[in-house]
Motif scaffolding. Structure first.
Motif, mmCIF file in Angstrom:
data_model
loop_
_atom_site.group_PDB
_atom_site.id
_atom_site.type_symbol
_atom_site.label_atom_id
_atom_site.label_comp_id
_atom_site.label_asym_id
_atom_site.label_seq_id
_atom_site.Cartn_x
_atom_site.Cartn_y
_atom_site.Cartn_z
ATOM 1 N N SER A 25 23.052 54.663 37.853
ATOM 2 C CA SER A 25 23.387 54.891 37.074
ATOM 3 C C SER A 25 21.366 54.943 36.844
ATOM 4 O O SER A 25 21.099 55.054 35.222
ATOM 5 C CB SER A 25 22.887 53.223 35.768
ATOM 6 O OG SER A 25 22.932 51.922 37.526
ATOM 7 N N SER A 26 20.435 54.879 37.944
ATOM 8 C CA SER A 26 19.051 54.866 37.477
ATOM 9 C C SER A 26 18.660 55.595 39.258
ATOM 10 O O SER A 26 19.301 55.692 40.411
ATOM 11 C CB SER A 26 18.328 53.863 37.209
ATOM 12 O OG SER A 26 18.317 53.239 38.128
ATOM 13 N N LEU A 27 17.346 55.379 39.357
ATOM 14 C CA LEU A 27 16.388 56.240 40.381
ATOM 15 C C LEU A 27 17.331 55.254 41.474
ATOM 16 O O LEU A 27 17.288 56.295 42.619
ATOM 17 C CB LEU A 27 15.415 56.356 40.223
ATOM 18 C CG LEU A 27 14.774 57.376 39.766
ATOM 19 C CD1 LEU A 27 12.937 57.638 39.487
ATOM 20 C CD2 LEU A 27 14.666 58.633 39.803
ATOM 21 N N ASP A 28 17.604 53.696 41.008
ATOM 22 C CA ASP A 28 17.915 53.229 42.721
ATOM 23 C C ASP A 28 18.301 51.987 42.350
ATOM 24 O O ASP A 28 18.761 51.396 43.092
ATOM 25 C CB ASP A 28 16.957 52.707 43.278
ATOM 26 C CG ASP A 28 15.856 51.870 42.116
ATOM 27 O OD1 ASP A 28 16.223 51.772 41.902
ATOM 28 O OD2 ASP A 28 14.782 51.012 43.091
ATOM 29 N N THR A 29 19.382 52.025 41.318
ATOM 30 C CA THR A 29 20.899 51.409 41.018
ATOM 31 C C THR A 29 21.521 52.030 40.738
ATOM 32 O O THR A 29 21.889 53.582 40.437
ATOM 33 C CB THR A 29 20.892 50.871 39.687
ATOM 34 O OG1 THR A 29 18.723 49.954 39.889
ATOM 35 C CG2 THR A 29 21.058 50.302 39.181
ATOM 36 N N TYR A 30 23.176 51.512 41.107
ATOM 37 C CA TYR A 30 24.320 52.654 41.846
ATOM 38 C C TYR A 30 25.181 51.106 41.127
ATOM 39 O O TYR A 30 24.738 50.253 41.147
ATOM 40 C CB TYR A 30 24.414 52.476 43.491
ATOM 41 C CG TYR A 30 23.770 53.913 43.598
ATOM 42 C CD1 TYR A 30 24.337 54.963 43.712
ATOM 43 C CD2 TYR A 30 22.664 53.417 43.782
ATOM 44 C CE1 TYR A 30 23.972 55.882 43.682
ATOM 45 C CE2 TYR A 30 21.961 54.487 44.476
ATOM 46 C CZ TYR A 30 22.618 55.520 44.859
ATOM 47 O OH TYR A 30 22.093 57.387 44.793
ATOM 48 N N TYR A 31 26.223 51.562 40.496
ATOM 49 C CA TYR A 31 27.354 50.645 39.976
ATOM 50 C C TYR A 31 28.624 51.102 40.556
ATOM 51 O O TYR A 31 28.762 52.102 41.238
ATOM 52 C CB TYR A 31 27.802 50.409 38.967
ATOM 53 C CG TYR A 31 26.541 50.339 37.548
ATOM 54 C CD1 TYR A 31 26.122 49.001 37.959
ATOM 55 C CD2 TYR A 31 25.931 50.739 36.927
ATOM 56 C CE1 TYR A 31 24.721 48.400 37.716
ATOM 57 C CE2 TYR A 31 24.396 50.194 36.128
ATOM 58 C CZ TYR A 31 23.945 48.831 36.567
ATOM 59 O OH TYR A 31 22.968 48.583 35.919
ATOM 60 N N ALA A 32 29.571 49.954 41.327
ATOM 61 C CA ALA A 32 30.650 50.443 41.816
ATOM 62 C C ALA A 32 31.630 49.563 41.265
ATOM 63 O O ALA A 32 31.462 48.049 40.923
ATOM 64 C CB ALA A 32 31.002 50.178 43.118
ATOM 65 N N PHE A 33 32.749 50.185 41.160
ATOM 66 C CA PHE A 33 34.035 49.547 40.597
ATOM 67 C C PHE A 33 35.525 49.694 40.119
ATOM 68 O O PHE A 33 35.762 50.736 41.249
ATOM 69 C CB PHE A 33 34.393 49.745 38.536
ATOM 70 C CG PHE A 33 33.096 49.311 37.928
ATOM 71 C CD1 PHE A 33 33.074 48.162 37.454
ATOM 72 C CD2 PHE A 33 32.081 50.633 37.237
ATOM 73 C CE1 PHE A 33 31.615 48.093 37.119
ATOM 74 C CE2 PHE A 33 31.063 50.083 36.657
ATOM 75 C CZ PHE A 33 30.587 49.117 36.271
ATOM 76 N N GLU A 34 36.381 48.302 40.358
ATOM 77 C CA GLU A 34 37.292 48.985 40.833
ATOM 78 C C GLU A 34 38.281 50.430 40.014
ATOM 79 O O GLU A 34 38.073 49.905 38.911
ATOM 80 C CB GLU A 34 38.037 47.677 40.754
ATOM 81 C CG GLU A 34 40.309 47.229 41.286
ATOM 82 C CD GLU A 34 40.318 48.452 42.647
ATOM 83 O OE1 GLU A 34 41.137 49.292 42.511
ATOM 84 O OE2 GLU A 34 39.726 47.641 43.914
ATOM 85 N N ALA A 35 39.623 50.974 40.846
ATOM 86 C CA ALA A 35 40.068 51.764 40.716
ATOM 87 C C ALA A 35 41.231 51.729 39.963
ATOM 88 O O ALA A 35 41.684 52.833 39.016
ATOM 89 C CB ALA A 35 40.049 53.025 41.653
ATOM 90 N N SER A 36 41.702 50.386 40.001
ATOM 91 C CA SER A 36 43.073 50.357 39.594
ATOM 92 C C SER A 36 42.942 49.319 38.650
ATOM 93 O O SER A 36 41.996 48.982 38.483
ATOM 94 C CB SER A 36 43.664 49.112 40.318
ATOM 95 O OG SER A 36 45.311 48.970 40.214
ATOM 96 N N CYS A 37 43.450 49.977 37.269
ATOM 97 C CA CYS A 37 43.457 49.519 36.114
ATOM 98 C C CYS A 37 43.087 48.190 35.729
ATOM 99 O O CYS A 37 44.166 47.166 36.182
ATOM 100 C CB CYS A 37 44.614 50.134 34.147
ATOM 101 S SG CYS A 37 44.100 49.639 33.256
ATOM 102 N N PRO A 38 42.786 47.125 35.262
ATOM 103 C CA PRO A 38 42.633 45.883 34.751
ATOM 104 C C PRO A 38 43.490 45.652 33.995
ATOM 105 O O PRO A 38 43.856 43.832 34.407
ATOM 106 C CB PRO A 38 40.912 45.681 34.480
ATOM 107 C CG PRO A 38 40.292 46.840 34.018
ATOM 108 C CD PRO A 38 41.202 47.751 34.462
ATOM 109 N N ASN A 39 43.952 46.014 33.603
ATOM 110 C CA ASN A 39 44.898 45.317 32.402
ATOM 111 C C ASN A 39 46.294 45.798 32.263
ATOM 112 O O ASN A 39 47.229 45.319 31.290
ATOM 113 C CB ASN A 39 44.444 45.524 30.423
ATOM 114 C CG ASN A 39 43.482 45.159 30.672
ATOM 115 O OD1 ASN A 39 43.037 44.232 30.485
ATOM 116 N ND2 ASN A 39 42.589 46.563 30.612
#
Length: 145
Positions: free
Chosen positions: A70-84
């Motif tokens: 998301s920026s020069l030194d920031t990463y985001y990670a999320f579960e790949a299974s639908c949360p609903n």
């Protein structure tokens, strides 16, 4: 002096609060740790801001994880299974630009915020993407829960 310590203890007790976070009932909290080497072609797309990558290795989350820079030194990670809904044969989401879409209901989620973009207004409780930690050290991004 006893009033000072009594007051300090009272302030401490009042400032403490329980974590009222409502965890997702459909997804288990799976403990894992996985390193992504940004020098490998499989993960080199993460060198570009806004380019998501699916990590589907065994032991990574419930159905894998989506990682995005998301920026020069920031990463985001999320579960790949639908949360609903509970994980099933259509619950592993697919990448569409900087969003992911659940094939079961067609729900869309943003990979920068994890929020559901098309939340129905039907009074039911809907969940955003399950967040995982993502840290960078040199050319290695480690995702974990």
């Amino acid at each position: 002096m006893k009033y000072f310590w009594g007051g300090a203890l009272l302030i401490l007790l009042i400032s403490c609060s329980s974590d009222s976070t409502n965890r997702n009932p459909y997804l288990q909290e799976v403990n894992f740790r996985f390193a992504l080497n940004l020098n490998l072609p499989l993960y080199s797309g993460l060198n570009i801001i806004g380019n998501p990558v699916y990590v589907g290795n065994n032991g990574v989350g419930t159905r894998g994880a989506f990682v995005i820079k998301s920026s020069l030194d920031t990463y985001y990670a999320f579960e790949a299974s639908c949360p609903n809904h509970t994980p099933n044969n259509c619950s592993t989401m697919t990448i569409e630009g900087q969003n992911v879409v659940c094939d079961c209901e067609g729900f869309t989620y943003n990979l920068f915020t994890g929020q559901q973009l098309d939340r129905p207004n039907d009074g039911k409780r809907y969940y955003d993407l399950l967040f995982y930690r993502a840290t960078q050290s040199g050319n290695i991004v480690t995702i974990s829960n």
